[in-house]
Scaffold this motif. Structure first.
Motif, PDB file in Angstrom:
ATOM      1  N   UNK A   1      36.420  -5.507  -6.125  1.00 26.69           N
ATOM      2  CA  UNK A   1      35.661  -5.966  -7.270  1.00 26.69           C
ATOM      3  C   UNK A   1      35.512  -4.784  -8.234  1.00 26.69           C
ATOM      4  N   UNK A   2      35.863  -4.942  -9.500  1.00 29.17           N
ATOM      5  CA  UNK A   2      35.731  -3.836 -10.460  1.00 29.17           C
ATOM      6  C   UNK A   2      34.264  -3.539 -10.762  1.00 29.17           C
ATOM      7  N   UNK A   3      34.038  -2.308 -11.219  1.00 29.86           N
ATOM      8  CA  UNK A   3      32.688  -1.920 -11.604  1.00 29.86           C
ATOM      9  C   UNK A   3      32.254  -2.698 -12.831  1.00 29.86           C
ATOM     10  N   UNK A   4      30.977  -2.982 -12.909  1.00 28.81           N
ATOM     11  CA  UNK A   4      30.408  -3.714 -14.046  1.00 28.81           C
ATOM     12  C   UNK A   4      30.283  -2.751 -15.224  1.00 28.81           C
ATOM     13  N   UNK A   5      31.183  -2.886 -16.213  1.00 27.97           N
ATOM     14  CA  UNK A   5      31.211  -1.979 -17.354  1.00 27.97           C
ATOM     15  C   UNK A   5      29.978  -2.092 -18.242  1.00 27.97           C
ATOM     16  N   UNK A   6      29.191  -3.163 -18.073  1.00 27.07           N
ATOM     17  CA  UNK A   6      27.965  -3.287 -18.873  1.00 27.07           C
ATOM     18  C   UNK A   6      26.925  -2.234 -18.485  1.00 27.07           C
ATOM     19  N   UNK A   7      27.145  -1.530 -17.369  1.00 27.60           N
ATOM     20  CA  UNK A   7      26.239  -0.451 -16.973  1.00 27.60           C
ATOM     21  C   UNK A   7      26.399   0.780 -17.867  1.00 27.60           C
ATOM     22  N   UNK A   8      27.503   0.880 -18.600  1.00 31.10           N
ATOM     23  CA  UNK A   8      27.705   2.002 -19.513  1.00 31.10           C
ATOM     24  C   UNK A   8      26.536   2.068 -20.489  1.00 31.10           C
ATOM     25  N   UNK A   9      25.982   3.267 -20.642  1.00 28.25           N
ATOM     26  CA  UNK A   9      24.853   3.468 -21.537  1.00 28.25           C
ATOM     27  C   UNK A   9      23.495   3.380 -20.861  1.00 28.25           C
ATOM     28  N   UNK A  10      23.459   2.954 -19.626  1.00 22.79           N
ATOM     29  CA  UNK A  10      22.162   2.871 -18.944  1.00 22.79           C
ATOM     30  C   UNK A  10      21.594   4.264 -18.711  1.00 22.79           C
ATOM     31  N   UNK A 107      19.183  10.556 -15.589  1.00 22.52           N
ATOM     32  CA  UNK A 107      20.613  10.320 -15.413  1.00 22.52           C
ATOM     33  C   UNK A 107      21.099   9.244 -16.372  1.00 22.52           C
ATOM     34  N   UNK A 108      22.301   9.467 -16.905  1.00 24.73           N
ATOM     35  CA  UNK A 108      22.925   8.546 -17.856  1.00 24.73           C
ATOM     36  C   UNK A 108      24.287   8.118 -17.315  1.00 24.73           C
ATOM     37  N   UNK A 109      24.615   6.850 -17.456  1.00 24.17           N
ATOM     38  CA  UNK A 109      25.985   6.402 -17.204  1.00 24.17           C
ATOM     39  C   UNK A 109      26.686   6.470 -18.553  1.00 24.17           C
ATOM     40  N   UNK A 110      27.547   7.467 -18.705  1.00 22.75           N
ATOM     41  CA  UNK A 110      28.215   7.678 -19.990  1.00 22.75           C
ATOM     42  C   UNK A 110      29.419   6.772 -20.181  1.00 22.75           C
ATOM     43  N   UNK A 111      30.111   6.472 -19.092  1.00 33.09           N
ATOM     44  CA  UNK A 111      31.321   5.660 -19.257  1.00 33.09           C
ATOM     45  C   UNK A 111      31.748   5.078 -17.916  1.00 33.09           C
ATOM     46  N   UNK A 112      32.219   3.854 -17.979  1.00 29.22           N
ATOM     47  CA  UNK A 112      32.870   3.216 -16.836  1.00 29.22           C
ATOM     48  C   UNK A 112      34.205   2.696 -17.353  1.00 29.22           C
ATOM     49  N   UNK A 113      35.270   3.013 -16.645  1.00 26.34           N
ATOM     50  CA  UNK A 113      36.591   2.552 -17.098  1.00 26.34           C
ATOM     51  C   UNK A 113      37.489   2.315 -15.889  1.00 26.34           C
ATOM     52  N   UNK A 114      38.511   1.529 -16.117  1.00 23.91           N
ATOM     53  CA  UNK A 114      39.521   1.267 -15.090  1.00 23.91           C
ATOM     54  C   UNK A 114      40.834   1.883 -15.569  1.00 23.91           C
ATOM     55  N   UNK A 121      33.641   6.254 -13.014  1.00 22.25           N
ATOM     56  CA  UNK A 121      32.304   6.224 -13.580  1.00 22.25           C
ATOM     57  C   UNK A 121      31.899   7.664 -13.898  1.00 22.25           C
ATOM     58  N   UNK A 122      31.540   7.897 -15.160  1.00 21.51           N
ATOM     59  CA  UNK A 122      31.120   9.221 -15.608  1.00 21.51           C
ATOM     60  C   UNK A 122      29.606   9.231 -15.750  1.00 21.51           C
ATOM     61  N   UNK A 123      28.980  10.142 -15.024  1.00 20.71           N
ATOM     62  CA  UNK A 123      27.525  10.267 -15.015  1.00 20.71           C
ATOM     63  C   UNK A 123      27.132  11.618 -15.608  1.00 20.71           C
TER      64      UNK A 123
END
Length: 149
Positions: A1-10, A107-114, A121-123
């Motif tokens: 299952x891919x990571x949920x990209x909507x978490x970017x910016x949290x 902590x910030x989730x800066x980017x999620x990408x495939x 996931x960049x934190x």
């Protein structure tokens, strides 16, 4: 299952604080085999211009890892921890942490990408002292290997 990209910016505000002690710094320096007197001797640290013994640069991993673990264990993110590897880690300091500091970490989730069948996931963590003064920024990239990797 891919990571949920909507978490970017949290953004995850501090949940607790971490009290830096001489003993924890010494234990960490022992664990990494670093005999630097700035990590052990308060007088040497003061002679170098610090208020107390300072922590080795990677000491902040102690609090950073706890924050990362709370994010990656969120079931809504969809991260399979058994497929995760640590891709990169960076530390940028305003000043060293020292005994007596109270550390707070946001902590910030800066980017999620495939890419190439893997998720990345960049934190980023902003670490401050109890007065809100910046101590360091840490960045970590985690890689979740795809099913065929």
């Amino acid at each position: 299952m891919p990571l949920d990209e909507s978490f970017t910016g949290r953004v995850y505000p501090p949940q607790t604080s971490y009290e830096v002690s001489r003993e924890k710094i010494r234990e960490f320096a022992d664990a990494i085999g670093d005999g630097n007197p700035l990590y052990r001797d308060p007088e040497a640290a003061k002679a170098a211009g610090y208020p107390d013994v300072i922590a080795p640069p990677t000491f902040l991993t102690i609090i950073n890892l706890a924050s990362i673990n709370s994010i990656v264990s969120d079931p809504e993110l969809g991260l399979d921890y058994t497929r995760m590897v640590h891709g990169d880690q960076q530390f940028t300091y305003s000043r060293p942490a020292h005994a007596g500091d109270t550390l707070l970490l946001t902590t910030h989730i800066d980017r999620i990408m495939a890419r190439a069948g893997n998720d990345f996931i960049n934190l980023r963590a902003e670490i401050t002292d109890g007065d809100g003064a910046h101590i360091a920024t840490t960045k970590a990239q985690l890689v979740v290997r795809g099913e065929n990797a």
